[in-house]
Design an enzyme around this catalytic site. Structure first.
Site, PDB file in Angstrom:
ATOM      1  N   SER A   1       0.812  -1.197   0.000  1.00  0.00           N
ATOM      2  CA  SER A   1       0.000   0.000   0.000  1.00  0.00           C
ATOM      3  C   SER A   1       0.858   1.265   0.000  1.00  0.00           C
ATOM      4  O   SER A   1       1.665   1.468  -0.893  1.00  0.00           O
ATOM      5  CB  SER A   1      -0.955  -0.041   1.192  1.00  0.00           C
ATOM      6  OG  SER A   1      -2.106   0.689   0.911  1.00  0.00           O
TER       7      SER A   1
ATOM      8  N   ASP B   1      -8.352  -6.275  -5.484  1.00  0.00           N
ATOM      9  CA  ASP B   1      -8.197  -4.991  -4.796  1.00  0.00           C
ATOM     10  C   ASP B   1      -8.643  -3.857  -5.698  1.00  0.00           C
ATOM     11  O   ASP B   1      -8.282  -3.817  -6.877  1.00  0.00           O
ATOM     12  CB  ASP B   1      -6.731  -4.804  -4.400  1.00  0.00           C
ATOM     13  CG  ASP B   1      -6.462  -3.458  -3.741  1.00  0.00           C
ATOM     14  OD1 ASP B   1      -7.361  -2.951  -3.054  1.00  0.00           O
ATOM     15  OD2 ASP B   1      -5.346  -2.931  -3.908  1.00  0.00           O
TER      16      ASP B   1
ATOM     17  N   HIS C   1      -6.272  -6.753  -1.309  1.00  0.00           N
ATOM     18  CA  HIS C   1      -5.235  -5.741  -1.114  1.00  0.00           C
ATOM     19  C   HIS C   1      -4.083  -6.282  -0.262  1.00  0.00           C
ATOM     20  O   HIS C   1      -2.933  -5.906  -0.445  1.00  0.00           O
ATOM     21  CB  HIS C   1      -5.875  -4.529  -0.431  1.00  0.00           C
ATOM     22  CG  HIS C   1      -4.964  -3.362  -0.242  1.00  0.00           C
ATOM     23  ND1 HIS C   1      -4.754  -2.418  -1.213  1.00  0.00           N
ATOM     24  CD2 HIS C   1      -4.212  -2.969   0.821  1.00  0.00           C
ATOM     25  CE1 HIS C   1      -3.914  -1.485  -0.761  1.00  0.00           C
ATOM     26  NE2 HIS C   1      -3.575  -1.807   0.468  1.00  0.00           N
TER      27      HIS C   1
END
Length: 585
Positions: free
Chosen positions: A135, A335, A397
């Site tokens: 991320s 994601d 994710h």
């Protein structure tokens, strides 16, 4: 099995009480060389305990009181160092007026942390170093790598050059222009938004506003007008069911969540992780400094709100980094917030090492090689000129949350692990049907479920053999004791017959009954990391016994991600970001 773990704070900026918290796990095996993986979650402001307890660490939480072994843990062939970065994140802390704002400042502080960490543990300074995360760590990692390479080039008599051997970024927030544009594209592809619908028209208008802002303004890590695309997408596609509004989970579009959370209640393990890390015995075992006065929160909203970098996006650092360091970018296919289409677009537009994108010769692109893992379609690999790209099918994710063993296979392959000197059963991992260099996930000799079961059976057999032999000895002892007892009784009776008139005939009873055996029992049950006593004044080594009974399976801007304040302080908000304040990774 015992694992050596070290935990403590390291002071970074003493003038503002800046301290960074780390949790270090030693490797289980050494495969041809020593390696250390540094793991960072994103946010900014989200704790790397997410990675330690929900993704790649040696343990997962079955519930708030029970640790279970993670069969895909990354510390099989590498030491793993989890760091709450930047200051103020997780168990790290700093004065509230001293939160970090810029990426280069963050990187400099991280290098300071490493300098001090290697002074504490010099035995690891010669390791191959890999920096991994997900991320918003897609911004952190390139900046930290750049700072390390610059440090190495400065040299100095006391400075050992750290061997930065590779970078791994999962579902990273790296290049805003391509990744903002990919929101709507991904929503179309997944059927979340239908082309030509009212929702599509509104979102396309907002996307044009975003594109205009990106074209005229300076290149920044985030943009308010572009953030609104995702906010509007989640709002416009929300539905009502049973009086409750539901929306797409932006971290895994196969799932839904209550609106406006839209994924902030995910992953489910968070329900156990938060109370676990707030337990007093766990806090004491982790040697959390008393100066950290607030309880653990997954993401500190104040860190995220203050982190407003004017630094250029990390994508601009990649070409120079790729000249010196191999990089792997990997994406979970489900994601939305840092989706694979955006990552593929940024790679296609990137020029590095004499070429653009994955073009290997003019007009020829590196092939996407189908990846199977233990007989199942796992995704694909693509690589050229020091950059590797991996897509994980049916993953979110947080790819290691879904597939820890597959990500360990990816890691071992990337690190060049050689298992020939270790033994164990190689993992069946293939690219385009061809066996690739062998790795072992959970099957190293002396490790894994099969080996553990075999070892248990071996110990049980040895135990019963010991019992049998002990029993034979006891029988002999009992026989001799019985004979001796019989002789003693006969002698005493004979004596009493001679002294009856003098002693009054009282029977003298021998006292031989043992007392207090309960006091010798160790009533403490098999312990997890918090069960032992630790000397606060010594180096913080936690020796943790591996559970074997249960095995783990495979700010000020109108940002969508800002959540409710935590229970501990109005200054700390439990926020997820994508990177940005959007994701725990």
């Amino acid at each position: 099995m015992c694992l050596l773990a070290r935990v403590r704070h390291i002071e970074i900026t003493p003038d503002v009480n800046g301290n960074m918290f780390f949790w270090h796990f030693q490797n289980k095996h050494i495969a041809n060389k020593q390696r250390t993986v540094i793991w960072l979650n994103g946010g900014p402001g989200c704790s790397s305990e997410d990675g330690a307890l929900m993704e790649i660490g040696p343990y997962r939480l079955k519930d708030k009181d029970t640790l279970v072994y993670n069969e895909g843990a990354w510390n099989e062939f590498a030491n793993v160092l989890f760091v709450d970065n930047p200051v103020g994140t997780g168990f790290s802390y700093v004065d509230t007026n001293a939160y970090v704002r810029e990426l280069d400042v963050m990187a400099d502080q991280f290098v300071t942390f490493l300098e001090k960490w290697f002074k504490l543990f010099p035995e690891y300074e010669h390791d191959d170093i890999f920096i991994a995360g997900e991320s918003y760590a897609g911004q952190y990692i390139p900046y930290i790598a750049k700072a390390i390479l610059e440090r190495n080039k400065k040299g100095g008599e006391s400075s050992y050059k750290w061997n930065l051997a590779g970078l791994l970024i999962g579902n990273g927030w790296i290049s805003p222009p391509e990744q903002y544009e990919a929101y709507l594209q991904f929503a179309y592809e997944k059927g979340i938004v239908k082309k030509g619908s009212d929702a599509a028209s509104k979102l396309e208008v907002q996307q044009r506003i975003c594109s205009k802002q990106l074209a005229v303004g300076p290149a920044l890590v985030d943009n308010t007008d572009c953030e609104k695309i995702l906010q509007d997408l989640l709002q416009l596609t929300a539905t009502s069911k049973g009086g409750e509004q539901r929306c797409v989970n932006m971290y895994d579009v196969r799932l839904t969540d209550t609106y406006p959370s839209c994924g902030m209640n995910w992953p489910p393990d968070l329900d156990a992780v938060t109370p676990y890390l707030r337990r007093n015995d766990v806090i004491q075992a982790l040697h959390v400094n008393p100066n950290k006065v607030t309880g653990w929160v997954e993401c500190n909203g104040q860190v995220g709100a203050n982190f407003k970098p004017s630094s250029k996006p990390s994508v601009e650092l990649l070409p120079d980094l790729l000249k010196e360091v191999p990089i792997i970018l990997f994406s979970g296919s489900e994601d939305l917030i840092c989706n694979h289409l955006g990552t593929e677009a940024l790679i296609s537009n990137l020029q590095w090492n004499g070429g653009k994108g994955f073009e290997i010769t003019p007009g020829t692109w590196a092939p996407r090689r189908d990846w199977t893992f233990e007989g199942e379609a796992a995704g694909f690999w693509q690589e050229a000129r020091n950059l590797t790209y991996v897509v994980f099918y049916n993953s979110s994710h947080m790819v290691p949350f879904d597939y820890p063993r597959r990500t360990r296979d990816m890691l071992d392959r990337f690190m060049g692990v050689d298992i020939s000197s270790i033994g164990g059963k190689p993992t069946d991992s293939r690219l385009d049907g061809e066996k690739v260099p062998e790795t072992t996930v959970g099957g190293v000799a002396g490790n894994g479920t099969d080996a553990q079961q075999a070892e248990k059976e071996k110990l049980d057999t040895a135990r019963w053999e010991a019992y049998r032999k002990s029993g034979e000895i006891v029988l002999v002892i009992v026989a001799f004791s019985a004979a001796g007892w019989g002789w003693w009784v006969w002698r005493e009776r004979k004596k009493r017959r001679g002294y009856m008139g003098v002693s009054g005939g009282e029977n003298i009873s021998p006292s031989g009954e043992a007392r207090g055996r309960e006091g010798f029992r160790d009533k403490r049950s098999a312990a997890d990391l918090e069960a032992g006593d630790f000397d606060e004044n010594e180096l913080d080594d936690l020796h943790m016994r591996t559970p074997t009974t249960v095995m783990g399976g495979e700010g000020n801007d109108p940002r969508y991600s800002v959540g409710a304040a935590s229970e501990d302080s109005e200054d700390e908000e439990d926020v997820k970001g994508k990177g940005k304040e959007k994701m725990s990774g």
